[in-house]
Design an enzyme around this catalytic site. Sequence first.
Site, PDB file in Angstrom:
ATOM      1  N   ASP A   1      18.228 -19.587 -15.666  1.00 35.24           N
ATOM      2  CA  ASP A   1      18.402 -18.887 -16.827  1.00 35.24           C
ATOM      3  C   ASP A   1      18.564 -17.386 -16.509  1.00 35.24           C
ATOM      4  O   ASP A   1      19.363 -16.707 -16.594  1.00 35.24           O
ATOM      5  CB  ASP A   1      17.158 -19.190 -17.707  1.00 35.24           C
ATOM      6  CG  ASP A   1      16.938 -18.135 -18.964  1.00 35.24           C
ATOM      7  OD1 ASP A   1      17.464 -17.085 -18.900  1.00 35.24           O
ATOM      8  OD2 ASP A   1      16.261 -18.612 -20.023  1.00 35.24           O
TER       9      ASP A   1
ATOM     10  N   LYS B   1      19.841 -11.052 -28.334  1.00 35.87           N
ATOM     11  CA  LYS B   1      19.192 -11.843 -27.633  1.00 35.87           C
ATOM     12  C   LYS B   1      19.319 -11.760 -26.244  1.00 35.87           C
ATOM     13  O   LYS B   1      20.034 -10.610 -25.794  1.00 35.87           O
ATOM     14  CB  LYS B   1      19.628 -13.307 -27.976  1.00 35.87           C
ATOM     15  CG  LYS B   1      19.189 -13.828 -29.315  1.00 35.87           C
ATOM     16  CD  LYS B   1      17.820 -14.058 -29.617  1.00 35.87           C
ATOM     17  CE  LYS B   1      17.402 -15.699 -29.153  1.00 35.87           C
ATOM     18  NZ  LYS B   1      16.234 -15.944 -29.541  1.00 35.87           N
TER      19      LYS B   1
ATOM     20  N   CYS C   1      22.878 -20.000 -18.807  1.00 39.50           N
ATOM     21  CA  CYS C   1      23.505 -21.283 -19.221  1.00 39.50           C
ATOM     22  C   CYS C   1      24.749 -20.969 -20.385  1.00 39.50           C
ATOM     23  O   CYS C   1      25.564 -21.512 -20.392  1.00 39.50           O
ATOM     24  CB  CYS C   1      22.798 -22.213 -20.232  1.00 39.50           C
ATOM     25  SG  CYS C   1      21.860 -21.530 -21.490  1.00 39.50           S
ATOM     26  N   TYR C   2      24.436 -19.678 -20.881  1.00 37.30           N
ATOM     27  CA  TYR C   2      25.642 -19.180 -21.676  1.00 37.30           C
ATOM     28  C   TYR C   2      26.971 -18.805 -21.059  1.00 37.30           C
ATOM     29  O   TYR C   2      28.040 -18.484 -21.528  1.00 37.30           O
ATOM     30  CB  TYR C   2      25.276 -18.106 -22.530  1.00 37.30           C
ATOM     31  CG  TYR C   2      24.264 -18.525 -23.794  1.00 37.30           C
ATOM     32  CD1 TYR C   2      24.950 -19.517 -24.416  1.00 37.30           C
ATOM     33  CD2 TYR C   2      22.825 -18.368 -23.897  1.00 37.30           C
ATOM     34  CE1 TYR C   2      23.960 -19.971 -25.672  1.00 37.30           C
ATOM     35  CE2 TYR C   2      21.918 -19.057 -24.735  1.00 37.30           C
ATOM     36  CZ  TYR C   2      22.348 -19.789 -25.756  1.00 37.30           C
ATOM     37  OH  TYR C   2      21.744 -20.262 -26.551  1.00 37.30           O
TER      38      TYR C   2
ATOM     39  N   ARG D   1      23.352 -15.168 -28.819  1.00 41.63           N
ATOM     40  CA  ARG D   1      23.360 -14.505 -29.948  1.00 41.63           C
ATOM     41  C   ARG D   1      23.131 -12.929 -29.877  1.00 41.63           C
ATOM     42  O   ARG D   1      22.584 -12.582 -28.904  1.00 41.63           O
ATOM     43  CB  ARG D   1      22.249 -14.953 -30.820  1.00 41.63           C
ATOM     44  CG  ARG D   1      22.275 -16.347 -31.498  1.00 41.63           C
ATOM     45  CD  ARG D   1      21.296 -16.669 -32.462  1.00 41.63           C
ATOM     46  NE  ARG D   1      20.140 -17.529 -31.718  1.00 41.63           N
ATOM     47  CZ  ARG D   1      18.866 -17.564 -32.368  1.00 41.63           C
ATOM     48  NH1 ARG D   1      18.818 -17.227 -33.243  1.00 41.63           N
ATOM     49  NH2 ARG D   1      17.959 -18.159 -31.594  1.00 41.63           N
TER      50      ARG D   1
ATOM     51  N   HIS E   1      25.916 -18.491 -33.010  1.00 44.03           N
ATOM     52  CA  HIS E   1      25.444 -18.899 -31.750  1.00 44.03           C
ATOM     53  C   HIS E   1      26.309 -19.471 -30.966  1.00 44.03           C
ATOM     54  O   HIS E   1      27.205 -20.252 -31.048  1.00 44.03           O
ATOM     55  CB  HIS E   1      24.430 -19.949 -32.376  1.00 44.03           C
ATOM     56  CG  HIS E   1      23.549 -20.577 -31.166  1.00 44.03           C
ATOM     57  ND1 HIS E   1      24.112 -21.478 -30.320  1.00 44.03           N
ATOM     58  CD2 HIS E   1      22.169 -20.254 -30.956  1.00 44.03           C
ATOM     59  CE1 HIS E   1      23.181 -21.737 -29.320  1.00 44.03           C
ATOM     60  NE2 HIS E   1      21.896 -21.185 -29.633  1.00 44.03           N
TER      61      HIS E   1
ATOM     62  N   ASP F   1      16.298 -25.937 -13.362  1.00 45.36           N
ATOM     63  CA  ASP F   1      16.412 -27.116 -13.886  1.00 45.36           C
ATOM     64  C   ASP F   1      17.635 -27.623 -13.987  1.00 45.36           C
ATOM     65  O   ASP F   1      18.797 -26.995 -13.696  1.00 45.36           O
ATOM     66  CB  ASP F   1      15.731 -27.186 -15.390  1.00 45.36           C
ATOM     67  CG  ASP F   1      16.344 -26.166 -16.443  1.00 45.36           C
ATOM     68  OD1 ASP F   1      17.798 -26.356 -16.644  1.00 45.36           O
ATOM     69  OD2 ASP F   1      15.992 -25.003 -16.985  1.00 45.36           O
TER      70      ASP F   1
ATOM     71  N   HIS G   1      20.086 -25.893 -16.669  1.00 45.39           N
ATOM     72  CA  HIS G   1      20.890 -24.683 -16.145  1.00 45.39           C
ATOM     73  C   HIS G   1      21.650 -24.610 -14.892  1.00 45.39           C
ATOM     74  O   HIS G   1      22.586 -23.921 -14.599  1.00 45.39           O
ATOM     75  CB  HIS G   1      19.715 -23.477 -15.838  1.00 45.39           C
ATOM     76  CG  HIS G   1      19.369 -23.034 -17.341  1.00 45.39           C
ATOM     77  ND1 HIS G   1      18.207 -23.742 -17.996  1.00 45.39           N
ATOM     78  CD2 HIS G   1      19.630 -22.030 -18.211  1.00 45.39           C
ATOM     79  CE1 HIS G   1      18.027 -23.179 -19.298  1.00 45.39           C
ATOM     80  NE2 HIS G   1      18.892 -22.095 -19.327  1.00 45.39           N
TER      81      HIS G   1
ATOM     82  N   ASP H   1      21.309 -15.254 -20.732  1.00 42.73           N
ATOM     83  CA  ASP H   1      20.636 -16.443 -20.087  1.00 42.73           C
ATOM     84  C   ASP H   1      21.829 -17.216 -19.311  1.00 42.73           C
ATOM     85  O   ASP H   1      23.059 -17.236 -19.968  1.00 42.73           O
ATOM     86  CB  ASP H   1      20.441 -17.328 -21.353  1.00 42.73           C
ATOM     87  CG  ASP H   1      19.774 -18.830 -20.972  1.00 42.73           C
ATOM     88  OD1 ASP H   1      20.213 -19.255 -19.797  1.00 42.73           O
ATOM     89  OD2 ASP H   1      19.109 -19.489 -21.903  1.00 42.73           O
TER      90      ASP H   1
HETATM   91 ZN   LIG Z   1      19.411 -21.251 -21.156  1.00 42.70          ZN
END
Ligand SMILES: [Zn+2]
Length: 412
Positions: free
Chosen positions: A338, A280, A285-286, A277, A234, A345, A348, A283
Amino acid sequence: MAESGEEALWCTREEHTAERLKDDCTPTETSVEQKKVETAVGSIYATVRDHLSDFPLVLQRELHSHYLRKGLQHLSESYECLDASRPWLCYWIVHSLTLLDEPIPESVASSVCQFLARCQGPNGGFAGGPSQQPHLAPTYAAVNALCTIGTEEAYNVINRETLLQFLYALKQPDGSFNMHVGGEVDVRSAYCAASVASLTNIITPKLFDGTAEWIARCQFWEGGIGGVPGMEAHGGYTFCGLAALVILKRVHLLDMKSLLRWVAFRQMRFEGGFQGRCNKLVDGCYSFWQAGLMPLIHRTLHAEGDPALSLTNWMFDQKALQEYILLCCQCPSGGLLDKPGKSRDFYHTCYCLSGLSIAQHFGSGEILHETIVGVPENTLKPTHPVYNIVPDKVAGAVLHFMQKEIPEVKVE
Ligand SMILES: [Zn+2]
């Protein structure tokens, strides 16, 4: 040396459309969701392709700063669920503002320090809010926020002696750490402990006994790191595990090539952003948790003298990631998110900006190289890939705490 986006954007090139998922006419729950995201992202990229001159790639600095500054003063009711994460909000906001090179007014910085002081527990560590139970995650966030503020007042909030006691109280015989007294164990806690202990100069020979070996056991067969030994790889855990091993100077315990292969394949071929992952969705934030691994891997391989390494770029498509963040993750009223359709938010906003910074700044030894997509004003401050604090704030904290003795704490 800087490169700018004169040539065609990656997302507007002909060959880009061929990168959409092919489900071999066998739709699954995963492929249906993936196609929905590709449709949303694809329509943004198509608009850009058709009207490029109307879409200068601009990071909306003013709007993001306004959203962040407002958040530092007053949080809307929707943040009630984050009542146990208030030091996190402080860190996400002050770090984001610092990346944007926005000064934090002295009085605001001072009230953040006073608030975080109230979150510090009598037996060490920081809690999610005043009178709550100390926990390693808000402890990491509080120390990062205080080091980012970087004033004498901020440094003085941290009680290093009780912090060390708190870390010892969480240490397990197998080298891992509990997140809080009586709480769960995972790789996050090892990273939070290593991060705060190294920044504040409280590492003792015994504190991390066995920790590096325990983290290495969390490397999954995929190449990335899971939360505990045997768990699926992850992005968040992989960042925590590798960054902790960099701090503990034990990266050689990992299979670095398989880790590199795993993270390289987490960059989405069509969207340009990263997934957390395998299988998935992308996103924002990754952009930090995954792309932030690249400087750590690059420097490790560089130290081993790997001759195949680039001297200008990390081992991912830095332009594609910047295009995803700038085009798909900016909320029109400020803040980042995201993926298209999600709301903004502070979490993020922090990790999209941190990832954007990683994608803009390459640095290995003496060599620095910038890759800026869009206007030059998009350039953010670099971030330290181990702590995710800007480098001069890391240096300031290390210099400050280096002058202090490591506290002596009795260990049962
Ligand atoms: Zn995220």
